[in-house]
Design a protein around this motif. Structure first.
Motif, PDB file in Angstrom:
ATOM      1  N   PRO A  53      -5.834  10.514 -14.913  1.00 29.56           N
ATOM      2  CA  PRO A  53      -5.490  10.869 -16.287  1.00 29.56           C
ATOM      3  C   PRO A  53      -6.695  11.445 -17.027  1.00 29.56           C
ATOM      4  O   PRO A  53      -7.825  11.386 -16.527  1.00 29.56           O
ATOM      5  CB  PRO A  53      -5.074   9.534 -16.902  1.00 29.56           C
ATOM      6  N   ASN A  54      -6.432  12.001 -18.189  1.00 30.99           N
ATOM      7  CA  ASN A  54      -7.512  12.628 -18.952  1.00 30.99           C
ATOM      8  C   ASN A  54      -7.353  12.346 -20.446  1.00 30.99           C
ATOM      9  O   ASN A  54      -6.522  11.561 -20.858  1.00 30.99           O
ATOM     10  CB  ASN A  54      -7.545  14.135 -18.666  1.00 30.99           C
ATOM     11  N   ARG A  55      -8.198  13.028 -21.209  1.00 27.96           N
ATOM     12  CA  ARG A  55      -8.219  12.873 -22.677  1.00 27.96           C
ATOM     13  C   ARG A  55      -8.339  11.385 -23.066  1.00 27.96           C
ATOM     14  O   ARG A  55      -9.163  10.694 -22.496  1.00 27.96           O
ATOM     15  CB  ARG A  55      -7.001  13.529 -23.320  1.00 27.96           C
ATOM     16  N   GLN A  56      -7.515  10.928 -24.023  1.00 30.37           N
ATOM     17  CA  GLN A  56      -7.651   9.543 -24.524  1.00 30.37           C
ATOM     18  C   GLN A  56      -7.416   8.523 -23.408  1.00 30.37           C
ATOM     19  O   GLN A  56      -7.833   7.379 -23.528  1.00 30.37           O
ATOM     20  CB  GLN A  56      -6.634   9.275 -25.644  1.00 30.37           C
ATOM     21  N   LYS A  57      -6.743   8.958 -22.351  1.00 24.75           N
ATOM     22  CA  LYS A  57      -6.373   7.999 -21.304  1.00 24.75           C
ATOM     23  C   LYS A  57      -7.342   8.011 -20.124  1.00 24.75           C
ATOM     24  O   LYS A  57      -7.127   7.319 -19.130  1.00 24.75           O
ATOM     25  CB  LYS A  57      -4.961   8.316 -20.809  1.00 24.75           C
ATOM     26  N   ASN A  58      -8.378   8.811 -20.235  1.00 23.18           N
ATOM     27  CA  ASN A  58      -9.306   8.948 -19.115  1.00 23.18           C
ATOM     28  C   ASN A  58      -9.978   7.629 -18.780  1.00 23.18           C
ATOM     29  O   ASN A  58     -10.142   6.766 -19.631  1.00 23.18           O
ATOM     30  CB  ASN A  58     -10.379   9.987 -19.483  1.00 23.18           C
ATOM     31  N   PHE A  59     -10.378   7.497 -17.519  1.00 25.24           N
ATOM     32  CA  PHE A  59     -11.128   6.310 -17.113  1.00 25.24           C
ATOM     33  C   PHE A  59     -12.594   6.455 -17.496  1.00 25.24           C
ATOM     34  O   PHE A  59     -13.160   7.553 -17.428  1.00 25.24           O
ATOM     35  CB  PHE A  59     -11.037   6.112 -15.596  1.00 25.24           C
ATOM     36  N   CYS A  60     -13.191   5.350 -17.859  1.00 30.59           N
ATOM     37  CA  CYS A  60     -14.635   5.296 -18.115  1.00 30.59           C
ATOM     38  C   CYS A  60     -15.355   5.561 -16.779  1.00 30.59           C
ATOM     39  O   CYS A  60     -14.879   5.163 -15.718  1.00 30.59           O
ATOM     40  CB  CYS A  60     -14.977   3.898 -18.624  1.00 30.59           C
ATOM     41  N   CYS A  61     -16.501   6.232 -16.857  1.00 26.32           N
ATOM     42  CA  CYS A  61     -17.280   6.462 -15.636  1.00 26.32           C
ATOM     43  C   CYS A  61     -17.983   5.179 -15.212  1.00 26.32           C
ATOM     44  O   CYS A  61     -18.410   5.037 -14.068  1.00 26.32           O
ATOM     45  CB  CYS A  61     -18.299   7.584 -15.852  1.00 26.32           C
ATOM     46  N   GLY A  62     -18.124   4.261 -16.139  1.00 26.83           N
ATOM     47  CA  GLY A  62     -18.793   2.991 -15.839  1.00 26.83           C
ATOM     48  C   GLY A  62     -20.180   2.895 -16.439  1.00 26.83           C
ATOM     49  O   GLY A  62     -20.831   1.863 -16.357  1.00 26.83           O
ATOM     50  N   GLY A  63     -20.636   3.983 -17.057  1.00 27.54           N
ATOM     51  CA  GLY A  63     -22.000   3.997 -17.587  1.00 27.54           C
ATOM     52  C   GLY A  63     -22.114   3.539 -19.031  1.00 27.54           C
ATOM     53  O   GLY A  63     -23.223   3.388 -19.544  1.00 27.54           O
ATOM     54  N   GLY A  64     -20.982   3.300 -19.668  1.00 25.07           N
ATOM     55  CA  GLY A  64     -21.026   2.924 -21.089  1.00 25.07           C
ATOM     56  C   GLY A  64     -21.305   1.447 -21.305  1.00 25.07           C
ATOM     57  O   GLY A  64     -21.524   0.695 -20.349  1.00 25.07           O
ATOM     58  N   GLY A  65     -21.302   1.058 -22.564  1.00 26.66           N
ATOM     59  CA  GLY A  65     -21.474  -0.355 -22.902  1.00 26.66           C
ATOM     60  C   GLY A  65     -22.879  -0.878 -22.662  1.00 26.66           C
ATOM     61  O   GLY A  65     -23.094  -2.086 -22.653  1.00 26.66           O
ATOM     62  N   GLY A  66     -23.825   0.042 -22.412  1.00 27.54           N
ATOM     63  CA  GLY A  66     -25.195  -0.381 -22.118  1.00 27.54           C
ATOM     64  C   GLY A  66     -25.394  -0.682 -20.641  1.00 27.54           C
ATOM     65  O   GLY A  66     -26.456  -1.151 -20.223  1.00 27.54           O
ATOM     66  N   GLN A  67     -24.370  -0.401 -19.835  1.00 29.43           N
ATOM     67  CA  GLN A  67     -24.449  -0.750 -18.409  1.00 29.43           C
ATOM     68  C   GLN A  67     -25.593  -0.040 -17.696  1.00 29.43           C
ATOM     69  O   GLN A  67     -26.216  -0.615 -16.802  1.00 29.43           O
ATOM     70  CB  GLN A  67     -23.120  -0.427 -17.703  1.00 29.43           C
ATOM     71  N   VAL A  85     -13.321   4.229  -9.343  1.00 30.30           N
ATOM     72  CA  VAL A  85     -12.100   4.822  -9.928  1.00 30.30           C
ATOM     73  C   VAL A  85     -12.405   6.261 -10.353  1.00 30.30           C
ATOM     74  O   VAL A  85     -11.635   7.183 -10.088  1.00 30.30           O
ATOM     75  CB  VAL A  85     -11.638   4.000 -11.154  1.00 30.30           C
ATOM     76  N   LYS A  86     -13.547   6.415 -11.005  1.00 28.58           N
ATOM     77  CA  LYS A  86     -13.943   7.757 -11.462  1.00 28.58           C
ATOM     78  C   LYS A  86     -14.245   8.661 -10.265  1.00 28.58           C
ATOM     79  O   LYS A  86     -13.849   9.839 -10.256  1.00 28.58           O
ATOM     80  CB  LYS A  86     -15.165   7.631 -12.387  1.00 28.58           C
ATOM     81  N   ALA A  87     -14.922   8.097  -9.265  1.00 30.71           N
ATOM     82  CA  ALA A  87     -15.244   8.898  -8.077  1.00 30.71           C
ATOM     83  C   ALA A  87     -13.957   9.409  -7.424  1.00 30.71           C
ATOM     84  O   ALA A  87     -13.863  10.577  -7.033  1.00 30.71           O
ATOM     85  CB  ALA A  87     -16.059   8.056  -7.090  1.00 30.71           C
ATOM     86  N   ASP A  88     -12.971   8.544  -7.330  1.00 34.87           N
ATOM     87  CA  ASP A  88     -11.690   8.945  -6.732  1.00 34.87           C
ATOM     88  C   ASP A  88     -11.006  10.020  -7.569  1.00 34.87           C
ATOM     89  O   ASP A  88     -10.406  10.956  -7.026  1.00 34.87           O
ATOM     90  CB  ASP A  88     -10.752   7.730  -6.601  1.00 34.87           C
ATOM     91  N   GLN A  89     -11.104   9.864  -8.879  1.00 33.14           N
ATOM     92  CA  GLN A  89     -10.524  10.876  -9.785  1.00 33.14           C
ATOM     93  C   GLN A  89     -11.159  12.237  -9.523  1.00 33.14           C
ATOM     94  O   GLN A  89     -10.473  13.259  -9.456  1.00 33.14           O
ATOM     95  CB  GLN A  89     -10.816  10.491 -11.238  1.00 33.14           C
ATOM     96  N   ILE A  90     -12.492  12.229  -9.417  1.00 35.06           N
ATOM     97  CA  ILE A  90     -13.228  13.489  -9.221  1.00 35.06           C
ATOM     98  C   ILE A  90     -12.836  14.116  -7.883  1.00 35.06           C
ATOM     99  O   ILE A  90     -12.517  15.301  -7.798  1.00 35.06           O
ATOM    100  CB  ILE A  90     -14.750  13.239  -9.281  1.00 35.06           C
TER     101      ILE A  90
END
Lengths: 210, 445
Positions: free
Chosen positions: B361-375, B391-396
């Motif tokens: 999915p994309n736009r508002q429904k896109n998956f986080c890459c995992g880098g947010g939240g200070g991670q 999840v993001k890798a599979d999307q790409i």
């Protein structure tokens, strides 16, 4: 005083107590305040609220619904059953005559709600992740609702007497403000604020709102 | 392996009763009607589970958004509700104590990128990141922010940028970029404006750009030059990021964002332009005014909005034939789902590249890459972060794209790590870089 009359009074008392308690809970929640928003709006909060209660709940818009159509449908029918059972309850208490077809329909809806409610209860008990995130409140609340729905059906099928049905309703009404069933009010509160938050930021219903 | 895990486990910090009381006070102060209503709305249906990239990667109960939410709400119920006080076991209320705080650190810092995907998939629409942040605020008040994240905040507070780049290095980099720009444009009179008063735009960047991706600064300068823009950098406050958003410390977060406003006012710029940074956009556009209790007295725009204006007004031209590889777009959560910048980046890419495909999915429904939240800064949780990025890798991978574009330098870093970890074989670029690559320079057809 016959049991029926006593339980009618108890149900009315429980209804008033339930409504008053929910009112207090809502007021206490509102008193925690909504902060003044200093940033400039990027969209329309009202459009966000409309989205939240319409398109934003649809399977094609909401992945969690699309991925779990059975649970979602069961949830919807369960809640429709609850609404139907309460309609029958207050029609009975107010001695409002309902057309036979309407009674049959509401009774059927209540039965479906009861079956699905027990199904959801079973799911919570049997699925380890759901069990792990649950508290006793989750089980008891569901059980009380299910029994009320079941007794609604049984009473309207002349299988049980009114006092048992009214007792289940009274118990349920007393428990509503104490535990998770209070979401019957707070669902609307939270969802409204969800819509306002995302609407103001121009996220939902989408950029065209900006 | 045991040694490695031991090495990454922080030393146990004993908290005092006084600290617990402080944490509770701060926690409750961060809960407004929205969060208190949310506390009474979660029915623990579990439908949010599949919306979270952490839960999709490890299937652990602790990664379910509802678990994380209720971990924080358990404390709210125990300390601030009658039912939680009288029948804690019945409603799942729990005391805030040493063990709970440790679980908060591990779960609310370590298993959540505050991306908000759970919120839009929640039956009730509970703003879970807001409650996670309230709990993080409580931990920040008693010094329990993971030290790697806290040091990033400290660097920004003390030096003006989160990488503690000395001012001389920043100016050296700009000087070098200026030479590159002059060479590329064939015009030795072009300057990178620094501390120029009265310009229309004050442009801010992620410190990763001068540190690791200076060519994105060159691309931005080239675009501004081509558009004939009136703009400037600040020599002191140019960092668009704000890790106070993630640590939960409002005072520091307000101070960091305040730096940019201070620079804008001092230079008399009309618009604060936020460089490509998802959380930097959300923090400065939406949250900073709350932290500082100040009405926004000037527009704050993302550079993506500026580029979009240039293209739609014909102030710059791009040639999509210059970028033939298939390009896909990653939507940064804080820019899109929390920010409202949704279509601009798409419009830009449709003009700037020949073959653009959306992730699903994309736009508002896109998956986080995992880098947010200070991670990205919390190295102790790196393994989880990379696993959650699958999840993001599979999307790409499913797009068959050769280039992944994202308007966020934190996302660029995480996507670059995912690229290596999952052998995606893609290039990772920012929107400014892509537009820079496709730019038709004035007078060069």
């Amino acid at each position: 005083m016959p049991w029926d009359a006593l339980l009618r009074s108890a149900t009315w008392g429980a209804t008033l107590l339930c409504l008053a308690s929910l009112g207090v809970l809502v007021l206490r929640t509102a008193r925690t305040g909504r902060p003044h928003l200093y940033s400039r709006p990027g969209g329309d909060p009202l459009r966000g609220v409309v989205y939240a209660f319409t398109k934003g709940m649809m399977p094609w818009e909401k992945e969690s619904v699309a991925k779990h159509p059975l649970t979602f449908s069961a949830g919807i029918l369960f809640h429709l059953g609850i609404a139907a059972a309460f309609l029958l309850l207050y029609a009975h208490l107010l001695a409002l005559p309902l057309p036979a077809t309407a009674t049959q329909l509401l009774m059927f809806s209540s039965l479906v709600g009861a079956i699905l409610g027990f199904g959801l209860l079973l799911k919570r008990a049997l699925k380890p992740p759901l069990r792990r995130i649950s508290s006793p409140d989750d089980f008891l609340s569901n059980l009380l609702v299910d029994l009320f729905l079941l007794f609604t059906t049984l009473f309207h099928s002349d299988l049980i007497a009114a006092p048992l049905w009214l007792l289940s309703a009274t118990l349920l009404l007393l428990v509503i403000p104490l535990g998770k069933i209070r979401h019957c009010v707070f669902f609307f509160y939270t969802r409204t604020l969800f819509g306002m938050f995302f609407g103001r930021r121009g996220v939902f219903p989408g950029p065209k709102a900006r | 392996m045991t040694e490695l895990i031991a090495a990454s486990t922080p030393p146990k910090v004993e908290v005092t009763e006084e600290q617990i009381q402080t944490a509770l006070k701060v926690f409750f102060s961060k809960l407004s009607a929205a969060e208190v209503s949310a506390a009474q709305s979660c029915v623990r249906c579990g439908l949010c589970a599949d919306s979270c990239h952490y839960h999709l990667s490890d299937a652990e109960t602790a990664s379910m958004p509802t678990y994380k939410l209720n971990l924080a709400l358990a404390v709210f119920k125990r300390h601030f509700t009658w039912m939680g006080l009288i029948f804690p076991g019945f409603v799942g209320a729990k005391k805030l104590d040493q063990a709970m705080l440790e679980e908060w650190v591990d779960t609310l810092y370590g298993r959540c990128s505050m991306c908000g995907r759970c919120t839009i998939n929640c039956t009730s629409g509970i703003n879970i990141p807001a409650i996670v942040r309230a709990a993080r605020s409580a931990m920040a008040a008693i010094g329990m922010v993971p030290k790697e994240l806290q040091s990033t905040v400290n660097a920004a507070v003390e030096s003006g940028n989160n990488m503690a780049i000395p001012q001389a290095d920043w100016l050296d980099t700009l000087s070098w970029i200026e030479e590159e720009l002059q060479a590329e444009m064939g015009d030795e009179t072009i300057k990178i404006p620094i501390d120029q008063p009265g310009k229309r735009l004050l442009y801010t960047v992620n410190p990763r750009e001068p540190k690791f991706y200076p060519l994105s600064l060159l691309a931005a300068a080239k675009i501004f030059h081509a558009a004939g823009e009136s703009w400037t950098f600040s020599s002191q406050f140019y960092d668009v990021t704000n890790y106070g958003l993630f640590s939960g410390d409002d005072a520091h977060a307000g101070l960091i964002s305040g730096h940019l406003q201070e620079a804008r006012k001092k230079l008399g710029a009309e618009i604060l332009v936020l460089g490509e940074c998802g959380h930097g956009y959300s923090a400065n556009r939406w949250d900073a005014a709350q932290w500082n209790r100040e009405e926004q007295d000037a527009p704050i725009l993302s550079v993506i909005e500026i580029l979009h204006q240039y293209l739609s007004q014909g102030r710059i031209r791009v040639n999509p034939q210059l970028i033939q590889k298939r390009v896909t777009l990653h939507d940064p959560c804080n820019l899109v789902r929390h920010g409202g910048i949704i279509e601009e980046q798409r419009d830009i890419l449709k003009l700037a590249v020949s073959d653009f495909v959306e992730m699903i999915p994309n736009r508002q429904k896109n998956f986080c890459c995992g880098g947010g939240g200070g991670q990205l800064s919390m190295t102790r949780f790196s393994k989880r972060r990379l696993a959650a990025g699958k999840v993001k890798a599979d999307q790409i991978r499913s797009t068959s794209a050769k280039v992944v574009v994202t308007p966020c330098h934190n996302c660029v870093d995480q996507l670059s790590e995912l690229n290596r970890e999952y052998k995606l074989g893609v290039e990772i670029k920012s929107i400014v870089e892509i537009v820079g690559d496709a730019l038709v320079l004035p007078g060069k057809g």
